[in-house]
Enzyme design. Structure first.
Site, PDB file in Angstrom:
ATOM      1  N   GLY A  12       0.812  -1.216   0.000  1.00 12.91           N
ATOM      2  CA  GLY A  12       0.000   0.000   0.000  1.00 12.91           C
ATOM      3  C   GLY A  12       0.842   1.261   0.000  1.00 12.91           C
ATOM      4  O   GLY A  12       0.565   2.210   0.747  1.00 12.91           O
ATOM      5  N   ARG A  15       0.640   5.799  -2.147  1.00 13.33           N
ATOM      6  CA  ARG A  15       0.230   7.129  -1.686  1.00 13.33           C
ATOM      7  C   ARG A  15       0.239   7.174  -0.161  1.00 13.33           C
ATOM      8  O   ARG A  15       0.426   6.156   0.505  1.00 13.33           O
ATOM      9  CB  ARG A  15      -1.160   7.496  -2.213  1.00 13.33           C
ATOM     10  N   VAL A  64      -3.283  -7.372  -1.643  1.00 12.48           N
ATOM     11  CA  VAL A  64      -2.694  -8.001  -0.461  1.00 12.48           C
ATOM     12  C   VAL A  64      -3.622  -9.016   0.200  1.00 12.48           C
ATOM     13  O   VAL A  64      -3.163  -9.890   0.950  1.00 12.48           O
ATOM     14  CB  VAL A  64      -2.263  -6.954   0.584  1.00 12.48           C
ATOM     15  N   SER A 142      -3.012   0.890  14.232  1.00 11.78           N
ATOM     16  CA  SER A 142      -3.653   2.200  14.388  1.00 11.78           C
ATOM     17  C   SER A 142      -3.962   2.443  15.860  1.00 11.78           C
ATOM     18  O   SER A 142      -4.148   1.498  16.638  1.00 11.78           O
ATOM     19  CB  SER A 142      -4.968   2.247  13.595  1.00 11.78           C
ATOM     20  N   TYR A 155     -12.750  -1.758  11.635  1.00  9.70           N
ATOM     21  CA  TYR A 155     -11.374  -1.267  11.531  1.00  9.70           C
ATOM     22  C   TYR A 155     -10.605  -1.485  12.832  1.00  9.70           C
ATOM     23  O   TYR A 155      -9.463  -1.944  12.823  1.00  9.70           O
ATOM     24  CB  TYR A 155     -11.391   0.222  11.165  1.00  9.70           C
ATOM     25  N   ILE A 188      -2.654  11.556  11.513  1.00 12.64           N
ATOM     26  CA  ILE A 188      -1.546  11.933  10.644  1.00 12.64           C
ATOM     27  C   ILE A 188      -2.104  12.758   9.485  1.00 12.64           C
ATOM     28  O   ILE A 188      -3.162  12.441   8.930  1.00 12.64           O
ATOM     29  CB  ILE A 188      -0.820  10.690  10.104  1.00 12.64           C
TER      30      ILE A 188
END
Length: 247
Positions: A12, A15, A64, A142, A155, A188
């Site tokens: 990934g 970007r 992936v 995360s 998530y 971020i």
């Protein structure tokens, strides 16, 4: 930063944070394999930037979450370079929705993209790295994998799973000279945060002790440290890069 290996695969990395990780690692002298699923032109741009700066990089496109594709990609890397020294499992997706409205398919698609894919990468890395009894893997989790978050049941479950799974891999691979560590970024500054309204950004920033969003390069430098020889006695750990938001 000192590295004993010569190449790295960053999933990934066409970007965002992944692209910055690729650029930083190339700057330290590693050959970087820039992975993408659909953003081929973006991946080519990352490679071009690296080469313009005097680094070495190639693109490698695959999904992936597709085991055969991931295995094939690692075989391609080893066939080309003779080894895979480092792996950064960065690829991931979000599909936010309140849990009571979330369909099982929506839950599992995020689990597959974030948790299953990391498992595949870690598993195949152990196989390849064991041959030289050397290697280092960094998994990008995360902050919500540590804290949970409303609207992100899928998530947070995937990223929380990455944290504990990494510890298990660290234990299993320790006798083979392979290290596994996590990084848990907080807020971020990326394309995802750029679209937020100023008042929303200000509300988030007010809760961060360092008083700002992090920069992708700050995550990338943390990745470089955990991959490098400078962290040779660190494995199974989680490095928080969140400005103090969750200590």
């Amino acid at each position: 930063m000192k590295f004993s290996g010569k190449n790295v695969l960053v999933t990934g990395s066409s970007r965002g944070i992944g692209a910055e990780i690729a650029k930083v690692l190339a700057g330290y002298g590693l050959k970087v394999w820039v992975n993408y699923r659909s953003g081929e032109e973006e991946a080519k741009s990352v490679v071009a930037t690296i080469k313009d700066a005097g680094g070495d990089a190639e693109i490698i496109g695959f999904d992936v979450s597709d085991e055969s594709a991931f295995v094939g990609a690692i075989k391609q890397i080893v066939a080309t370079d003779g080894e895979l020294s480092y792996l950064v499992n960065n690829a991931g997706i979000t599909k936010d929705k309140l849990a009571m409205r979330m369909k099982v398919d929506e839950f599992m698609s995020v689990i597959d993209a974030n948790l299953k894919s990391t498992f595949i990468g870690c598993k195949e890395a152990v196989k390849v790295m064991s041959k030289k009894r050397f290697g280092s893997v960094v998994n990008i989790s995360s902050i919500v994998g540590e804290t949970g978050n409303a609207g992100q049941t899928n998530y947070s479950a995937s990223k929380g799973g990455v944290i504990t799974m990494t510890k298990s891999f660290a234990i299993e691979a320790s006798t083979r000279g392979i290290r596994f560590n996590n990084i848990t970024p907080g807020f971020i500054a990326t394309e995802m945060t750029d679209v937020l309204k100023d008042e929303v950004k200000d509300a988030f920033i007010s809760k961060i002790p360092l008083g700002r969003f992090g920069e992708p390069k700050e995550v990338a430098e943390a990745v470089a440290f955990l991959l490098s020889d400078h962290s040779s006695y660190i494995t199974g750990e989680t490095l928080k890069v969140n400005g103090g938001l969750y200590m």
